[in-house]
Write a protein that holds these residues in place. Structure first.
Motif, mmCIF file in Angstrom:
data_model
loop_
_atom_site.group_PDB
_atom_site.id
_atom_site.type_symbol
_atom_site.label_atom_id
_atom_site.label_comp_id
_atom_site.label_asym_id
_atom_site.label_seq_id
_atom_site.Cartn_x
_atom_site.Cartn_y
_atom_site.Cartn_z
ATOM 1 N N ALA A 177 15.045 21.293 -11.756
ATOM 2 C CA ALA A 177 15.834 20.144 -11.297
ATOM 3 C C ALA A 177 15.998 20.104 -9.788
ATOM 4 O O ALA A 177 16.159 19.032 -9.198
ATOM 5 C CB ALA A 177 17.200 20.151 -11.973
ATOM 6 N N SER A 178 15.944 21.272 -9.143
ATOM 7 C CA SER A 178 16.138 21.319 -7.693
ATOM 8 C C SER A 178 14.862 21.019 -6.906
ATOM 9 O O SER A 178 14.904 20.891 -5.680
ATOM 10 C CB SER A 178 16.666 22.705 -7.289
ATOM 11 N N VAL A 179 13.728 20.888 -7.577
ATOM 12 C CA VAL A 179 12.469 20.578 -6.883
ATOM 13 C C VAL A 179 12.487 19.110 -6.458
ATOM 14 O O VAL A 179 12.729 18.214 -7.281
ATOM 15 C CB VAL A 179 11.254 20.846 -7.791
ATOM 16 N N ALA A 180 12.264 18.856 -5.188
ATOM 17 C CA ALA A 180 12.302 17.485 -4.672
ATOM 18 C C ALA A 180 11.276 16.605 -5.381
ATOM 19 O O ALA A 180 10.102 16.981 -5.493
ATOM 20 C CB ALA A 180 12.042 17.487 -3.172
ATOM 21 N N GLY A 181 11.727 15.457 -5.862
ATOM 22 C CA GLY A 181 10.828 14.506 -6.502
ATOM 23 C C GLY A 181 10.869 14.524 -8.010
ATOM 24 O O GLY A 181 10.221 13.686 -8.649
ATOM 25 N N VAL A 182 11.618 15.454 -8.602
ATOM 26 C CA VAL A 182 11.708 15.531 -10.059
ATOM 27 C C VAL A 182 12.711 14.499 -10.567
ATOM 28 O O VAL A 182 13.833 14.409 -10.082
ATOM 29 C CB VAL A 182 12.125 16.951 -10.518
ATOM 30 N N ARG A 183 12.283 13.711 -11.573
ATOM 31 C CA ARG A 183 13.161 12.710 -12.185
ATOM 32 C C ARG A 183 12.962 12.754 -13.694
ATOM 33 O O ARG A 183 11.903 13.132 -14.190
ATOM 34 C CB ARG A 183 12.827 11.300 -11.688
ATOM 35 N N ASP A 184 13.964 12.314 -14.430
ATOM 36 C CA ASP A 184 13.870 12.155 -15.892
ATOM 37 C C ASP A 184 13.350 13.423 -16.558
ATOM 38 O O ASP A 184 12.435 13.393 -17.382
ATOM 39 C CB ASP A 184 12.951 10.966 -16.244
ATOM 40 N N ALA A 226 0.828 -1.204 0.000
ATOM 41 C CA ALA A 226 0.000 0.000 0.000
ATOM 42 C C ALA A 226 0.863 1.255 0.000
ATOM 43 O O ALA A 226 0.542 2.252 -0.660
ATOM 44 C CB ALA A 226 -0.935 -0.001 1.205
ATOM 45 N N ALA A 227 1.975 1.227 0.735
ATOM 46 C CA ALA A 227 2.875 2.384 0.767
ATOM 47 C C ALA A 227 3.564 2.573 -0.574
ATOM 48 O O ALA A 227 3.772 3.709 -1.031
ATOM 49 C CB ALA A 227 3.915 2.214 1.870
ATOM 50 N N MET A 228 3.900 1.466 -1.244
ATOM 51 C CA MET A 228 4.494 1.581 -2.569
ATOM 52 C C MET A 228 3.520 2.215 -3.540
ATOM 53 O O MET A 228 3.900 3.038 -4.381
ATOM 54 C CB MET A 228 4.930 0.207 -3.080
ATOM 55 N N ARG A 229 2.256 1.866 -3.415
ATOM 56 C CA ARG A 229 1.263 2.480 -4.310
ATOM 57 C C ARG A 229 1.184 3.986 -4.077
ATOM 58 O O ARG A 229 1.025 4.762 -5.016
ATOM 59 C CB ARG A 229 -0.106 1.845 -4.078
ATOM 60 N N ARG A 230 1.277 4.380 -2.803
ATOM 61 C CA ARG A 230 1.205 5.821 -2.519
ATOM 62 C C ARG A 230 2.415 6.561 -3.085
ATOM 63 O O ARG A 230 2.361 7.770 -3.310
ATOM 64 C CB ARG A 230 1.117 6.058 -1.005
ATOM 65 N N LYS A 231 3.519 5.841 -3.294
ATOM 66 C CA LYS A 231 4.720 6.461 -3.825
ATOM 67 C C LYS A 231 4.759 6.470 -5.352
ATOM 68 O O LYS A 231 5.752 6.878 -5.933
ATOM 69 C CB LYS A 231 5.967 5.715 -3.326
ATOM 70 N N ARG A 232 3.703 6.016 -5.973
ATOM 71 C CA ARG A 232 3.705 5.972 -7.430
ATOM 72 C C ARG A 232 4.085 7.334 -8.005
ATOM 73 O O ARG A 232 3.499 8.352 -7.661
ATOM 74 C CB ARG A 232 2.327 5.608 -7.961
ATOM 75 N N MET A 233 5.031 7.354 -8.868
ATOM 76 C CA MET A 233 5.390 8.584 -9.562
ATOM 77 C C MET A 233 4.346 8.915 -10.615
ATOM 78 O O MET A 233 3.658 8.037 -11.130
ATOM 79 C CB MET A 233 6.757 8.431 -10.222
ATOM 80 N N HIS A 246 9.104 12.764 -14.670
ATOM 81 C CA HIS A 246 8.467 11.925 -13.661
ATOM 82 C C HIS A 246 8.553 12.683 -12.344
ATOM 83 O O HIS A 246 9.559 13.335 -12.049
ATOM 84 C CB HIS A 246 9.157 10.561 -13.540
ATOM 85 N N PHE A 247 7.497 12.544 -11.521
ATOM 86 C CA PHE A 247 7.450 13.357 -10.299
ATOM 87 C C PHE A 247 6.743 12.602 -9.184
ATOM 88 O O PHE A 247 5.663 12.040 -9.377
ATOM 89 C CB PHE A 247 6.709 14.669 -10.594
ATOM 90 N N ASP A 248 7.379 12.588 -7.982
ATOM 91 C CA ASP A 248 6.734 11.984 -6.810
ATOM 92 C C ASP A 248 6.814 12.918 -5.598
ATOM 93 O O ASP A 248 6.844 12.465 -4.454
ATOM 94 C CB ASP A 248 7.345 10.620 -6.479
#
Length: 294
Positions: free
Chosen positions: A236-243, A212-219, A254-256
């Motif tokens: 790029a400096s915003v926490a959670g930014v990827r790719d 359930a926690a992994m689902r909440r972390k879905r990007m 991608h963002f989480d």
């Protein structure tokens, strides 16, 4: 005591480490998914838990007993990845033999499982396909209602309808207070049935998470259209930014993280025209764990 507990469990073959310092607790009444690609150390772990291998270091307890202690075996259900059965025996004869090892099993229980899995028990095992032999192995593992089921890549060769019935059997076992340790390289299977998942890579456990926690972390996959000048460094400096990929009039990433922070960073430099988001697959999260420890 938990049905499975290990501390510093390791297996080495000369300079090669197949399993490295595994600390793991699997709780009663849960389906625990043990996830990793082929060669990650899943089958080595299971063979240590079943007492088929001796550890190089560390300890393991299965149903409160050392793995090589045979006294607890009747309380176990086991399906190995390399299932080997007697080809000249029929499925029914094979299951009757296993039932005797467990001290006897009600024939109606065997017939009920065979019906659920659409298993032919009257053919010789050597005449069965891989999937149909796997059904015999699953019936043998479940038929005596064991306290702990250890299943190594159990979906091999099963057709989709049988897979769904098998998933239901695992959830029923957990609902009854029993425990399932499910080794798999297929995240979709684990996501459907598991309460928690342990992720193993190159012999090392790199994460244990509630599903359930992994689902909440879905990007989320996000595409933002804008007017103005927006550079990669602005986001790029915003926490959670990827790719992150910034083009002339739109950005893809991608963002989480916190969406408000992301939008603040965009609107500080440009005018927002449109935003589209799509939830990433759980597979992306699984791959992220692997990338982060590369």
């Amino acid at each position: 005591m938990n049905p499975i507990e290990t501390a510093g469990l390791a297996k080495r073959y000369g300079a090669f480490t197949a399993l490295n310092d595994l600390d793991l607790e699997v709780r009663a009444g849960e389906v625990f998914g043990f996830l990793g690609p082929n060669g990650a150390g899943k089958s080595t772990t299971i063979r240590l838990l079943m007492g088929e291998l001796r550890p190089t270091a560390g300890t393991a307890a299965v149903l409160g007993a050392p793995p090589r202690d045979v006294a607890h075996r009747r309380r176990l259900g086991y399906l190995p990845a390399d299932l080997a059965l007697w080809p000249a025996m029929t499925g029914r004869e094979t299951l009757r033999f296993f039932a005797e090892l467990h001290g006897g099993v009600d024939r109606r229980r065997i017939d009920g499982l065979a019906e659920r899995l659409d298993a032919n028990l009257d053919k010789r095992v050597g005449e069965l396909s891989t999937g149909n032999r796997q059904k015999i192995g699953l019936i043998a593992a479940f038929m005596h209602d064991p306290e702990l089921l250890i299943l190594d890549e159990p979906n091999a060769g099963l057709d989709p309808l049988v897979q769904h019935e098998f998933w239901a059997m695992m959830r029923e076992a957990a609902a009854d207070g029993r425990t399932v340790f499910l080794s798999s390289h297929t995240l979709a299977e684990v996501e459907r049935v598991a309460d928690r998942v342990g992720i193993i890579r190159r012999g090392s456990l790199i994460a244990v998470e509630e599903v359930a926690a992994m689902r909440r972390k879905r990007m989320r996959r996000i595409e933002i259209e804008f007017d103005g000048a927006l550079a990669a460094d602005d986001l790029a400096s915003v926490a959670g930014v990827r790719d992150l990929e910034v083009l002339s009039d739109h950005v893809e990433l991608h963002f989480d993280g916190d969406m408000a922070r992301l939008l603040e960073a965009v609107t500080a430099r440009a005018r927002l025209r449109d935003i589209r988001t799509q939830e990433a697959e759980l597979e992306d999260i699984f791959l992220t764990y692997y990338q982060e420890v590369s």
